[in-house]
Motif scaffolding. Structure first.
Motif, PDB file in Angstrom:
ATOM      1  N   PRO A   1       0.781  -1.246   0.000  1.00 20.24           N
ATOM      2  CA  PRO A   1       0.000   0.000   0.000  1.00 20.24           C
ATOM      3  C   PRO A   1       0.805   1.285   0.000  1.00 20.24           C
ATOM      4  N   ASP A   2       2.042   1.256   0.509  1.00 22.84           N
ATOM      5  CA  ASP A   2       2.818   2.492   0.586  1.00 22.84           C
ATOM      6  C   ASP A   2       3.992   2.525  -0.391  1.00 22.84           C
ATOM      7  N   ALA A   3       4.135   1.497  -1.236  1.00 20.24           N
ATOM      8  CA  ALA A   3       5.333   1.352  -2.067  1.00 20.24           C
ATOM      9  C   ALA A   3       5.172   1.984  -3.444  1.00 20.24           C
ATOM     10  N   LEU A   4       6.264   2.585  -3.914  1.00 20.74           N
ATOM     11  CA  LEU A   4       6.395   3.061  -5.284  1.00 20.74           C
ATOM     12  C   LEU A   4       7.724   2.556  -5.827  1.00 20.74           C
ATOM     13  N   VAL A   5       7.718   2.024  -7.045  1.00 16.27           N
ATOM     14  CA  VAL A   5       8.931   1.504  -7.662  1.00 16.27           C
ATOM     15  C   VAL A   5       9.384   2.463  -8.750  1.00 16.27           C
ATOM     16  N   LEU A   6      10.658   2.810  -8.733  1.00 17.24           N
ATOM     17  CA  LEU A   6      11.189   3.687  -9.765  1.00 17.24           C
ATOM     18  C   LEU A   6      11.215   2.961 -11.106  1.00 17.24           C
ATOM     19  N   ALA A   7      10.696   3.624 -12.138  1.00 11.82           N
ATOM     20  CA  ALA A   7      10.729   3.045 -13.482  1.00 11.82           C
ATOM     21  C   ALA A   7      12.133   3.114 -14.068  1.00 11.82           C
ATOM     22  N   LYS A   8      12.908   4.090 -13.629  1.00  9.20           N
ATOM     23  CA  LYS A   8      14.265   4.284 -14.124  1.00  9.20           C
ATOM     24  C   LYS A   8      15.128   4.811 -12.992  1.00  9.20           C
ATOM     25  N   ARG A   9      16.337   4.292 -12.882  1.00  9.21           N
ATOM     26  CA  ARG A   9      17.234   4.731 -11.810  1.00  9.21           C
ATOM     27  C   ARG A   9      17.686   6.164 -12.026  1.00  9.21           C
ATOM     28  N   GLN A  10      17.632   6.941 -10.978  1.00  7.50           N
ATOM     29  CA  GLN A  10      18.133   8.307 -10.991  1.00  7.50           C
ATOM     30  C   GLN A  10      18.360   8.760  -9.563  1.00  7.50           C
ATOM     31  N   ASN A  11      19.000   9.904  -9.420  1.00  4.90           N
ATOM     32  CA  ASN A  11      19.373  10.353  -8.083  1.00  4.90           C
ATOM     33  C   ASN A  11      18.180  10.981  -7.371  1.00  4.90           C
ATOM     34  N   ILE A  12      17.379  10.127  -6.758  1.00 12.70           N
ATOM     35  CA  ILE A  12      16.181  10.592  -6.065  1.00 12.70           C
ATOM     36  C   ILE A  12      16.485  11.162  -4.687  1.00 12.70           C
ATOM     37  N   PHE A  13      17.725  11.016  -4.242  1.00 12.64           N
ATOM     38  CA  PHE A  13      18.081  11.496  -2.906  1.00 12.64           C
ATOM     39  C   PHE A  13      18.335  12.993  -2.881  1.00 12.64           C
ATOM     40  N   ARG A  14      18.489  13.572  -4.044  1.00 12.71           N
ATOM     41  CA  ARG A  14      18.625  15.020  -4.132  1.00 12.71           C
ATOM     42  C   ARG A  14      17.284  15.686  -4.399  1.00 12.71           C
ATOM     43  N   ASN A  15      16.280  14.878  -4.603  1.00 14.16           N
ATOM     44  CA  ASN A  15      14.959  15.415  -4.884  1.00 14.16           C
ATOM     45  C   ASN A  15      14.423  16.153  -3.654  1.00 14.16           C
ATOM     46  N   PRO A  16      13.839  17.317  -3.835  1.00 19.44           N
ATOM     47  CA  PRO A  16      13.290  18.074  -2.695  1.00 19.44           C
ATOM     48  C   PRO A  16      12.291  17.261  -1.870  1.00 19.44           C
ATOM     49  N   ALA A  17      11.546  16.375  -2.530  1.00 17.58           N
ATOM     50  CA  ALA A  17      10.554  15.576  -1.804  1.00 17.58           C
ATOM     51  C   ALA A  17      11.218  14.659  -0.780  1.00 17.58           C
ATOM     52  N   PHE A  18      12.409  14.179  -1.102  1.00 12.16           N
ATOM     53  CA  PHE A  18      13.143  13.348  -0.134  1.00 12.16           C
ATOM     54  C   PHE A  18      13.601  14.197   1.044  1.00 12.16           C
ATOM     55  N   LYS A  19      14.132  15.364   0.754  1.00 14.79           N
ATOM     56  CA  LYS A  19      14.601  16.251   1.807  1.00 14.79           C
ATOM     57  C   LYS A  19      13.460  16.723   2.702  1.00 14.79           C
ATOM     58  N   GLU A  20      12.256  16.758   2.139  1.00 14.12           N
ATOM     59  CA  GLU A  20      11.073  17.139   2.921  1.00 14.12           C
ATOM     60  C   GLU A  20      10.512  15.977   3.729  1.00 14.12           C
ATOM     61  N   GLY A  21      11.102  14.809   3.568  1.00 14.78           N
ATOM     62  CA  GLY A  21      10.669  13.643   4.335  1.00 14.78           C
ATOM     63  C   GLY A  21       9.405  12.991   3.808  1.00 14.78           C
ATOM     64  N   LEU A  22       9.158  13.108   2.503  1.00 18.50           N
ATOM     65  CA  LEU A  22       7.947  12.526   1.929  1.00 18.50           C
ATOM     66  C   LEU A  22       8.097  11.040   1.627  1.00 18.50           C
ATOM     67  N   TYR A  23       9.322  10.546   1.626  1.00 21.19           N
ATOM     68  CA  TYR A  23       9.516   9.113   1.379  1.00 21.19           C
ATOM     69  C   TYR A  23      10.842   8.635   1.951  1.00 21.19           C
ATOM     70  N   GLU A  24      10.912   7.325   2.150  1.00 19.29           N
ATOM     71  CA  GLU A  24      12.135   6.630   2.519  1.00 19.29           C
ATOM     72  C   GLU A  24      12.433   5.599   1.430  1.00 19.29           C
ATOM     73  N   ILE A  25      13.658   5.112   1.399  1.00 17.65           N
ATOM     74  CA  ILE A  25      14.029   4.036   0.484  1.00 17.65           C
ATOM     75  C   ILE A  25      13.905   2.735   1.258  1.00 17.65           C
ATOM     76  N   GLN A  26      13.018   1.859   0.827  1.00 20.79           N
ATOM     77  CA  GLN A  26      12.788   0.604   1.537  1.00 20.79           C
ATOM     78  C   GLN A  26      12.164  -0.407   0.588  1.00 20.79           C
ATOM     79  N   ASP A  27      12.788  -1.563   0.470  1.00 22.23           N
ATOM     80  CA  ASP A  27      12.276  -2.582  -0.435  1.00 22.23           C
ATOM     81  C   ASP A  27      10.843  -2.959  -0.068  1.00 22.23           C
ATOM     82  N   ALA A  28      10.079  -3.359  -1.062  1.00 22.91           N
ATOM     83  CA  ALA A  28       8.667  -3.677  -0.850  1.00 22.91           C
ATOM     84  C   ALA A  28       8.488  -4.822   0.136  1.00 22.91           C
ATOM     85  N   SER A  29       9.349  -5.846   0.056  1.00 23.35           N
ATOM     86  CA  SER A  29       9.246  -6.967   0.996  1.00 23.35           C
ATOM     87  C   SER A  29       9.500  -6.509   2.422  1.00 23.35           C
ATOM     88  N   SER A  30      10.466  -5.632   2.588  1.00 25.85           N
ATOM     89  CA  SER A  30      10.774  -5.094   3.909  1.00 25.85           C
ATOM     90  C   SER A  30       9.597  -4.319   4.479  1.00 25.85           C
TER      91      SER A  30
END
Length: 431
Positions: A212-241
């Motif tokens: 329910p909370d997972a999104l998979v990147l269609a293409k690898r890119q530097n998502i850690f510099r994305n403002p949404a990451f810095k705003e705490g809108l998501y974490e990196i965590q495998d779907a199984s985890s």
């Protein structure tokens, strides 16, 4: 929680550059055409030096690559990507590369890897004696599954014994590229809103069913510099985890203990599911692992997480019957996450797996006292071996302390079935 290096999170930057490589890809590359891609001596040297540290100095791959990338400030994003990608793939296919290489010389091994990837080798002195036809002949002569899948013989035998017919598909899946999965921080956004926000920034994602909370990147890119990451809108965590925290069935106001918390990823998820109401106690025997938990919690907008180092058995005894929910994400072999940590298979042994099973049972026996009567305990690993998973739960339930618990259900997540990491999750209720 993974034993040894796998217990340490791979750095965010490196995760972006894990290469898409599988056995089928290698076969295609060797038996078909060669691609022209220019090599540069300084970056190839960086790869060779990193491989030397990993295999001859017994260093952990993620740490070696981090140091390597920091060693030359002139390397750009493409150079860094090449180094990280090449090192990880050489580690992943280390046995196969050695089987078909003309020698154990590190440049010869790199040259063999490069040919296996379908590239053309430049006429460098370091690559003298490495020929595509010779590599191809050696490759075609291989018949051993362990050699073709680039794993130790003992691991192939253990996997076949414990997983039977599923082993072929599972080890093939574990040699494929790991997807980059985000977990939407539902304290600040929804999965749909996050997907739209990222799309506006040119980041395409898709929502996998059953997570329910997972999104998979269609293409690898530097998502850690994305403002949404810095705003705490998501974490990196495998779907199984992400399934682990969900299995606890937490509610706002509960007292929850994450007793093998490591860097706190599942603690963050638990606090989010609780609406940041109640208390999450993140514990670990190695206090340094907990240091970033508070920083991550602050970015996520979470205030209910408390960290505590497990000094000795007294720490556990003081918390007797205090938890509505207890998570035991125990140390394990990490065989379910080989796609992310390929060097794990070269550092494991039958003896190390036997030893970690003793640790797992010890944690079950000693930590279970922290659950209240009527409370739920979740036992979880990122292993695919029944000896670390359901057999450990069965052994616990047959013990004196296990008599206080009722088995509710479990999930056996295999990579070839889910498309994500291999995991095991069991739920037990205290009577």
């Amino acid at each position: 929680m993974v034993l040894g290096s796998a217990s340490i999170l791979i750095s965010a930057y490196l995760l972006l550059f894990l290469a898409a490589s599988s056995l089928k890809f290698l076969i295609f590359a060797v038996l078909n055409r060669q691609k022209l891609m220019r090599l540069y001596s300084n970056t190839v040297k960086g790869v060779v030096n990193a491989i030397e540290e990993i295999f001859y100095d017994q260093q952990y791959a993620d740490k070696v690559i981090e140091r390597t990338l920091k060693s030359n400030k002139k390397w750009g994003a493409r150079d860094r990507g090449f180094i990280a990608e090449s090192v990880y793939e050489m580690v992943r296919w280390w046995r196969l590369i050695n089987e078909v290489s003309p020698s154990e010389d590190l440049y010869h091994l790199f040259g063999t890897y490069w040919l296996l990837q379908g590239h053309h080798l430049p006429p460098w002195e370091e690559f003298e004696g490495v020929h595509v036809n010779a590599v191809k002949r050696k490759y075609e002569d291989l018949t051993s599954r362990a050699a073709l899948q680039s794993i130790p013989d003992w691991l192939d035998e253990m996997g076949a014994e414990l997983l039977g017919e599923e082993w072929d598909d599972e080890i093939n899946a574990l040699n494929e590229q790991a997807q980059v999965v985000l977990r939407a921080n539902t304290l600040k956004t929804t999965r749909e809103a996050l997907m739209n926000r990222l799309q506006e920034d040119g980041v395409e994602t898709y929502a996998p069913k059953g997570y329910p909370d997972a999104l998979v990147l269609a293409k690898r890119q530097n998502i850690f510099r994305n403002p949404a990451f810095k705003e705490g809108l998501y974490e990196i965590q495998d779907a199984s985890s992400q399934l682990v925290a969900q299995a606890l069935g937490v509610e706002p106001g509960m007292r929850v203990i994450d007793a093998c918390a490591g860097a706190g990823g599942k603690s963050l998820h638990l606090a989010t599911l609780m609406g940041d109401k109640g208390r999450v106690l993140s514990m670990d025997i190695e206090g340094w692992k907990l240091k970033n938990t508070k920083l991550r919690a602050r970015r996520n907008g979470i205030s209910i997480i408390e960290t505590r180092t497990i000094e000795d058995n007294k720490t556990i005894k003081r918390l007797k019957a205090s938890a509505d929910r207890l998570l035991l994400d125990v140390p394990c072999s990490g065989l379910g996450v080989l796609r992310r940590n390929p060097d794990t298979k070269w550092k494991l042994s039958p003896e190390s797996i036997a030893n970690v099973q003793l640790i797992q049972q010890d944690i079950l026996q000693n930590y279970c006292s922290m659950v209240k009567p009527g409370g739920i305990m979740v036992y979880a690993t990122c292993s695919i071996l029944p000896t670390e998973n359901q057999r450990q739960v069965e052994k616990f339930l047959e013990s004196e302390k296990g008599q206080d618990f009722t088995f509710l259900d479990d999930q056996k997540v295999l990579a070839h079935e889910s498309g994500f990491d291999g995991f095991y999750i069991a739920r037990l209720e205290r009577k």
